[in-house]
Write an enzyme that holds these catalytic residues in place. Structure first.
Site, mmCIF file in Angstrom:
data_model
loop_
_atom_site.group_PDB
_atom_site.id
_atom_site.type_symbol
_atom_site.label_atom_id
_atom_site.label_comp_id
_atom_site.label_asym_id
_atom_site.label_seq_id
_atom_site.Cartn_x
_atom_site.Cartn_y
_atom_site.Cartn_z
ATOM 1 N N ASP A 64 30.952 37.677 47.539
ATOM 2 C CA ASP A 64 32.122 37.343 46.672
ATOM 3 C C ASP A 64 32.073 35.845 46.446
ATOM 4 O O ASP A 64 32.062 35.075 47.336
ATOM 5 C CB ASP A 64 33.689 37.848 46.967
ATOM 6 C CG ASP A 64 34.600 37.597 45.856
ATOM 7 O OD1 ASP A 64 34.659 36.632 45.499
ATOM 8 O OD2 ASP A 64 35.285 38.722 45.893
ATOM 9 N N ASP A 91 31.385 38.081 33.538
ATOM 10 C CA ASP A 91 32.524 39.033 33.208
ATOM 11 C C ASP A 91 33.682 38.346 32.395
ATOM 12 O O ASP A 91 34.183 37.423 33.039
ATOM 13 C CB ASP A 91 32.962 39.796 34.327
ATOM 14 C CG ASP A 91 33.785 41.011 33.873
ATOM 15 O OD1 ASP A 91 34.374 41.064 32.815
ATOM 16 O OD2 ASP A 91 33.776 42.053 34.957
ATOM 17 N N LYS A 103 41.694 40.907 29.472
ATOM 18 C CA LYS A 103 43.269 40.943 29.757
ATOM 19 C C LYS A 103 43.707 39.412 30.245
ATOM 20 O O LYS A 103 43.248 39.018 31.385
ATOM 21 C CB LYS A 103 43.734 42.126 30.670
ATOM 22 C CG LYS A 103 43.250 43.484 29.979
ATOM 23 C CD LYS A 103 43.678 44.647 30.748
ATOM 24 C CE LYS A 103 43.162 45.787 30.130
ATOM 25 N NZ LYS A 103 43.662 47.099 30.803
ATOM 26 N N GLU A 107 18.277 38.176 30.682
ATOM 27 C CA GLU A 107 18.250 39.291 30.066
ATOM 28 C C GLU A 107 19.330 39.586 28.908
ATOM 29 O O GLU A 107 19.123 40.109 27.836
ATOM 30 C CB GLU A 107 18.264 40.368 30.910
ATOM 31 C CG GLU A 107 16.974 40.518 31.885
ATOM 32 C CD GLU A 107 17.163 39.840 33.303
ATOM 33 O OE1 GLU A 107 16.753 40.071 34.144
ATOM 34 O OE2 GLU A 107 18.438 39.135 33.249
ATOM 35 N N TYR A 108 20.713 39.357 29.258
ATOM 36 C CA TYR A 108 21.579 39.427 28.392
ATOM 37 C C TYR A 108 21.557 38.464 27.059
ATOM 38 O O TYR A 108 21.721 38.892 25.930
ATOM 39 C CB TYR A 108 23.025 39.053 28.998
ATOM 40 C CG TYR A 108 23.630 40.513 29.792
ATOM 41 C CD1 TYR A 108 23.743 41.523 29.194
ATOM 42 C CD2 TYR A 108 23.875 40.150 31.349
ATOM 43 C CE1 TYR A 108 24.124 42.408 30.041
ATOM 44 C CE2 TYR A 108 24.280 41.258 31.868
ATOM 45 C CZ TYR A 108 24.651 42.386 31.194
ATOM 46 O OH TYR A 108 24.961 43.312 31.949
ATOM 47 N N GLU A 109 21.204 37.267 27.373
ATOM 48 C CA GLU A 109 20.826 36.300 26.216
ATOM 49 C C GLU A 109 19.862 36.863 25.364
ATOM 50 O O GLU A 109 20.167 36.602 24.158
ATOM 51 C CB GLU A 109 20.355 34.856 27.019
ATOM 52 C CG GLU A 109 20.349 33.745 26.050
ATOM 53 C CD GLU A 109 20.096 32.523 26.645
ATOM 54 O OE1 GLU A 109 19.888 31.430 25.972
ATOM 55 O OE2 GLU A 109 20.239 32.506 27.944
#
Length: 226
Positions: A101, A123, A127, A200-202
């Site tokens: 963590d 992430d 909220k 990868e997300y980019e």
């Protein structure tokens, strides 16, 4: 989002010597583990590992550590590393992996032991009541200040504009950091995009037409480490 448990993950990570099993035992001794005095950079939330593995290949004079909280996620990066190891080129030797963590950073790294922290497509925790869990919140910035030296940096990329605006404000309000660079459209910003390595997300988000935001926060010379 609930993560799918992968039963074999623990065994694969245990067998991989590049996965550090007792990271707290390495505090103040990471240069001994890498057997050199090169600077250490970390990525928190490394996903499948494309970003950090590419950095390690291109910069053999820098040591890299990839951090993931969940073994099922870290497994993907380790498997990609192992595939590279079996290739003719081989895998970079200047990379290690941690399953931990991010709140434990001060227990694992001594003050000033890390020179740069990468946060990529973290992430968003959309909220409001979960704002403190965002990796760019002031709570996490105070942790980063404990392990970075004066002048050390945090680099953050995302396609999530609300998260980016939140992150910018958190840096501006932080007693530990100053905003050293910012763009709302990284791939159209020649200066900020120079040398950029896509995750990868980019690749996925930019192909869909999403603008990529990036900021660089630098630890102030006079900033308290908390």
């Amino acid at each position: 989002m609930r993560l799918r448990n992968i039963p074999r993950a623990e065994g694969v990570l245990e067998a991989c010597k590049e996965v550090v099993k007792n990271p707290a035992g390495q505090k103040s001794r990471w240069h001994e583990l890498f057997q050199n005095q090169n600077p250490v950079h970390i990525e928190i939330g490394m996903g499948k590992g494309q970003f950090l593995l590419t950095l390690a290949e291109r910069n053999p004079d820098i040591n890299y550590i990839g951090i993931e909280r969940y073994s099922s996620v870290l497994l993907r990066a380790v498997e990609k590393f192992q595939l590279l190891s079996e290739s003719p080129k081989g895998a970079p030797s200047n990379i290690r992996f941690l399953c931990m963590d991010a709140r434990e950073l001060p227990e694992v790294f001594a003050p000033g032991e890390i020179e740069k922290i990468y946060l990529n497509f973290s992430d968003p925790w959309p909220k409001a009541r979960h704002a403190r869990r965002r990796l760019t919140s002031r709570e996490f910035l105070s942790l980063y200040a404990k392990v970075l030296p004066p002048g050390g940096t945090v680099e953050f990329k995302t396609d999530n504009r609300p998260l980016f605006d939140f992150s910018e404000e958190e840096v501006r309000e932080s007693p530990f950091f100053t905003l050293d660079g910012l763009t709302y459209d990284l791939h159209r910003d020649a200066g900020m995009n120079q040398g950029n390595i896509m995750t990868e997300y980019e690749e996925k988000f930019s192909a869909a037409g999403n603008a990529i935001c990036k900021l660089i926060a630098r630890k102030s010379p006079s900033g308290s480490e908390g």
